[in-house]
Design an enzyme around this catalytic site. Structure first.
Site, PDB file in Angstrom:
ATOM      1  N   ARG A 504       0.830  -1.212   0.000  1.00 57.88           N
ATOM      2  CA  ARG A 504       0.000   0.000   0.000  1.00 57.88           C
ATOM      3  C   ARG A 504       0.861   1.257   0.000  1.00 57.88           C
ATOM      4  NH1 ARG A 504      -4.019   0.946   4.515  1.00 57.88           N
ATOM      5  NH2 ARG A 504      -2.247   0.323   5.783  1.00 57.88           N
ATOM      6  N   SER A 568       7.486  -4.814   7.376  1.00 57.71           N
ATOM      7  CA  SER A 568       7.108  -5.766   8.428  1.00 57.71           C
ATOM      8  C   SER A 568       7.912  -7.057   8.384  1.00 57.71           C
ATOM      9  CB  SER A 568       5.610  -6.073   8.307  1.00 57.71           C
ATOM     10  OG  SER A 568       4.888  -4.871   8.345  1.00 57.71           O
ATOM     11  N   ASP A 622       5.381  -2.893  11.363  1.00 57.65           N
ATOM     12  CA  ASP A 622       3.922  -2.728  11.487  1.00 57.65           C
ATOM     13  C   ASP A 622       3.453  -2.828  12.931  1.00 57.65           C
ATOM     14  OD1 ASP A 622       4.530  -5.429  11.607  1.00 57.65           O
ATOM     15  OD2 ASP A 622       2.803  -6.085  10.458  1.00 57.65           O
TER      16      ASP A 622
END
Length: 883
Positions: A504, A568, A622
């Site tokens: 994203r 992450s 994350d």
């Protein structure tokens, strides 16, 4: 031990003569093969219905079942059962007490079922040779004299025909149960065989040939008790010195001689005795004989099966022999494999001969030129040995060429019954017991969970200490995030989020003041698997291409925005904007990235693109983003947790405790990377064979073991492994493993959430399974639902044990008797699974009673959190610049 076909046919004919003797009125008392009538007069035809009682006496527990059989195809069998313990003093006492106990239990059961006034048919499963003078203590623990068997009927007459109504229909042997179970699926089934620890067979004989029973019409199942074939000396010419030695060392010398040559209980020991002799004669191991090799039972039948496997057999042979201390050569292993083959082949040939005798008798009885029949088979030797079934089938077809035999594996070796209903009911009960036994490995006690918590605390300390950090599995990586948001953050920030198969790009507008707000715009891009597992340059070029597209979409290509990069994966950070990738997880394998600064890889890719500039302020995990997002709403939030595709946690640690970072003042957020907890073997005692299978089939075998037990990426796969095992054992899907079920990753974790939903009826569960190509019954659906629930419960509990360790560590850091703290949580497993969050929270509460923990759901921690960290970083940088 090698037999020609002529010898095998001779054995077959001897067996046929013994069958005749066992059936004859005058010859049966002295016959070695007892040919016991079972009074089961027909195989199932599908029309059975009614209400039945089934009793099962075959071990230290005594089981009673009530079985309702209907014509309802959706749920033809409804069953209720109860287990009664049989105390040792009764097991080893007299017959009156044993059968009185059975009758008392039956009375108690009928009273509870409120059926004392109904005259229900009773089937009694009694898995012992009912015509022998004494029960074999080695096979079962009972030592009650067999002559007392008639006391069962007497006991029930005394107790029931005065108080209750019960009609004893049948006493059933487990071999008969195998035939009846297979007969439910194939109405041609008229033979049942057990080839396991022991061996036995039954078949449907013409009633006119059974002298011990009145009547000439129809057929009756005969329990041959063929294990005693040869007890009269008729097999002396084919018994070897090894067979005689086995017999001499047994608890029943001179008895069950055929069984001692052919059953699984003795094959391993036969091999051992042969190897000892060969070693003594210098034919093996250069004449080495060790105490282990001389020890009875050191070679088991399962070892023989392993050695005979075509691919890994020689390797297994080397391992087994090495454990015996004989220092085997490759030639020794080949010779031992050959010995194993000869011994197991002889077993298959002997069984084929006796089965051939039964088939010839059936053909003769029917008066047909060609016999067409089905043989129901069960037993561990037949099921587990790699070549056994094929050898048996081949030899049978050679010995009885004028027959078409279908061999049908019994779906449950425990299905026993005087009629199909009793057999099916018992099978379901026995399946439930074994399934519970399988699932028990996943059910962790509070003591086990406290041990997981304790071990997590040990690993946390190892990760924080300078001298143990390098080899620690829980890496405790410093993030250089030293503060949580204070509400003064302001500006426009770009955030990237890479943590799975989707990537994203976000524009986050943070506004401070009284009406502080966060406005977000984002776009999602897929990362193809060839990019995930290609080169690092290809991966980062793809990321930059996505950023470029997003900036075009937002019309902001000319602005030089501060950027936070949510990455992450385990990283060793040296500053807020520098992170060395430790290892890829979650299916990523891009080359030339591990050991490199991912921020520099991103900056280089941006330079190659030459379309825009960005100010990379922070690299963010994350989990840290989740904590920061929740801390923006709740200042007491100092812990972050991800429970989704992966599993990880972070928290604010005292800087003085982080020995790999300079400075003693304040706190710093530590990215635990707890997914690798257990990679050093500290969780091996609670890992199951299913966890090991998932690990072995993963891209990173031996790594992220804790994550593989509790994260969304793997729970569905654990369930799939269990379902395959249960199906192989005949407990699910009629023993048929579909191609779909064989497909790795097909059972997604979202299916667990759907199946475990309290609102979902079993029919809907079946519908979900049918989408996966699994043709399930209601019973299958119940089992699948239980498997899913057990796997996800364990995941929530061990995740909770890890979190309990974290909050207790914070409490101890601060020297508090009681800690109030908030944990920010994100992840699809936590959010979407119907029970995970509740079980997780309950576990934390139980294991960390001195901590009052509030769990706050994060709203887009990986995007909003990255922007907030970038904002805090910019504020810190500005303050440092002014200083």
């Amino acid at each position: 031990m090698r037999f020609s076909d002529d010898t095998l046919k001779d054995i077959m004919n001897r067996f046929r003569r013994e069958m005749e003797n066992g059936l004859g009125r005058d010859t049966s008392p002295t016959a070695s093969i007892k040919m016991l009538p079972t009074f089961v007069r027909s195989i199932p035809d599908g029309s059975e219905k009614g209400d039945f009682i089934a009793l099962d006496l075959g071990g230290s527990n005594f089981r009673i079942l009530r079985v309702k059989v209907t014509q309802d195809k959706k749920q033809p069998v409804q069953m209720e059962s109860q287990v009664y313990e049989t105390p040792d003093d009764i097991i080893h006492g007299n017959g009156s007490r044993l059968f009185g106990h059975v009758a008392d239990c039956l009375g108690d059961f009928m009273e509870k079922q409120k059926i004392k006034d109904k005259k229900l048919p009773v089937g009694f499963t009694f898995s012992f040779p009912c015509a022998q003078t004494k029960l074999d203590e080695k096979l079962k623990r009972y030592t009650v004299p067999q002559s007392t068997f008639r006391l069962l009927r007497f006991s029930i007459l005394v107790r029931f025909f005065f108080y209750f109504q019960a009609d004893i229909m049948a006493v059933v042997n487990d071999t008969v149960g195998t035939m009846m179970t297979c007969g439910f699926d194939d109405q041609r089934c008229e033979v049942g065989i057990i080839i396991g620890t022991g061996t036995n067979a039954c078949y449907m004989e013409e009633l006119r040939h059974i002298d011990q029973v009145e009547g000439d019409e129809g057929r009756m199942c005969i329990n041959t008790e063929w294990g005693a074939f040869g007890d009269d000396g008729s097999l002396e010419d084919i018994r070897t010195e090894f067979d005689r030695e086995i017999d001499r060392g047994s608890i029943n010398p001179g008895k069950q001689l055929f069984e001692k040559m052919a059953s699984g209980m003795y094959i391993g020991e036969l091999v051992r005795l042969i190897l000892v002799k060969m070693a003594k004669e210098g034919l093996l191991f250069e004449g080495r004989i060790t105490p282990e090799l001389l020890t009875k039972g050191k070679i088991e039948t399962k070892h023989v099966s392993a050695i005979e496997k075509s691919k890994e057999g020689l390797k297994k042979c080397m391992e087994i022999l090495t454990r015996l201390g004989v220092e085997p050569s490759d030639e020794d292993c080949l010779a031992v494999q050959h010995v194993c083959t000869i011994v197991s082949f002889r077993s298959a040939n002997l069984i084929a001969s006796t089965l051939g005798g039964i088939l010839c008798r059936l053909k003769e009885n029917k008066g047909v030129t060609r016999l067409r029949t089905t043989v129901g088979i069960d037993g561990s030797l037949y099921k587990m040995h790699p070549q056994y079934a094929r050898r048996l089938h081949k030899t049978v077809r050679r010995l009885v060429p004028d027959s078409d035999v279908r061999f049908l594996l019994s779906e449950s070796g425990s299905a026993k019954g005087a009629a199909m209903v009793t057999a099916v009911a018992y099978r379901l009960t026995e399946q439930a017991r074994q399934i519970q036994q399988t699932m028990a490995e996943f059910r962790l006690s509070k003591a086990q969970l406290l041990e997981v918590k304790k071990r997590m605390k040990v690993e946390i300390e190892r990760g924080l200490k300078k001298d143990t950090h390098k080899e620690a599995t829980v890496k405790m990586l410093p993030t250089f995030v030293r503060r949580t948001p204070d509400g003064t953050e302001n500006g426009d920030f770009l955030a990237l989020d890479l943590g799975g198969t989707n990537f994203r790009v976000l524009l986050v507008k943070i506004r401070s003041g009284k009406k502080r707000s966060v406005e977000m715009h984002n776009k999602i891009y897929a990362i193809p698997i060839e990019v995930m597992q290609g080169t690092g340059e290809e991966l980062f070029d793809h990321i930059v291409y996505c950023i470029s597209d997003f900036l075009d979409y937002m019309g902001m290509k000319s602005a030089r925005l501060p950027l936070g990069f949510t990455f992450s994966f385990p990283c060793h950070q040296t500053s807020l904007d520098a992170g060395i990738l430790v290892t890829w997880t979650k299916g990523f394998k891009a080359t030339d990235c591990e050991g490199e600064d991912v921020v520099e890889l991103l900056r280089e890719a941006i330079k190659r693109k030459e379309e825009f500039e960005l100010d990379v302020v922070a690299i963010v995990n994350d989990t840290v983003g989740t904590m920061m997002t929740c801390a923006y709403e709740e200042p007491n939030c100092e812990v972050g947790l991800i429970a989704g595709t992966g599993s990880n946690a972070c928290y604010m640690e005292e800087t003085k405790n982080i020995e790999i970072v300079e400075g003693n003042e304040g706190r710093m957020c530590v990215n635990m990377e707890w997914g690798a907890f257990g990679d050093n073997g500290c969780l091996d005692d609670i890992r199951t064979k299913y966890d090991q299978a998932v690990d072995e089939n993963s891209l990173n075998e031996g790594k992220q073991r804790y994550e593989k037990m509790c994260s969304g990426m793997y729970l569905g796969e654990i369930v799939r492994q269990i379902l395959i095992d249960l199906t192989k054992r005949g407990f699910l899907f009629r023993g048929q493993i579909s191609e779909t079920l064989k497909t790795r990753g097909i059972f997604e974790t979202k299916f667990l959430s759907q199946i475990e939903s309290d609102r979902l009826a079993l029919l809907q569960v079946r519908a979900i399974l049918q989408q996966l190509g699994l043709d399930s019954t209601c019973d299958d659906s119940i089992i699948v639902k239980e498997v899913c629930g057990t796997v996800s419960r364990r995941a929530a509990q061990i995740c909770g044990a890890g979190m309990a360790a974290v909050v207790d560590k914070i409490r101890e850091n601060r020297g508090l008797d009681h800690l109030d703290i908030t944990v920010g949580v994100d992840g699809t497993l936590y959010k979407l699974h119907p029970h995970f969050s509740r079980i997780f929270q309950q576990t934390v509460k139980e294991l960390a009673p001195k901590c009052n923990v509030i769990f706050l759901l994060s709203e887009d921690g990986s995007g909003k959190g990255a922007a907030l960290i970038t904002a805090v970083g910019c504020r810190q940088r500005d303050l440092a610049g002014k200083g």
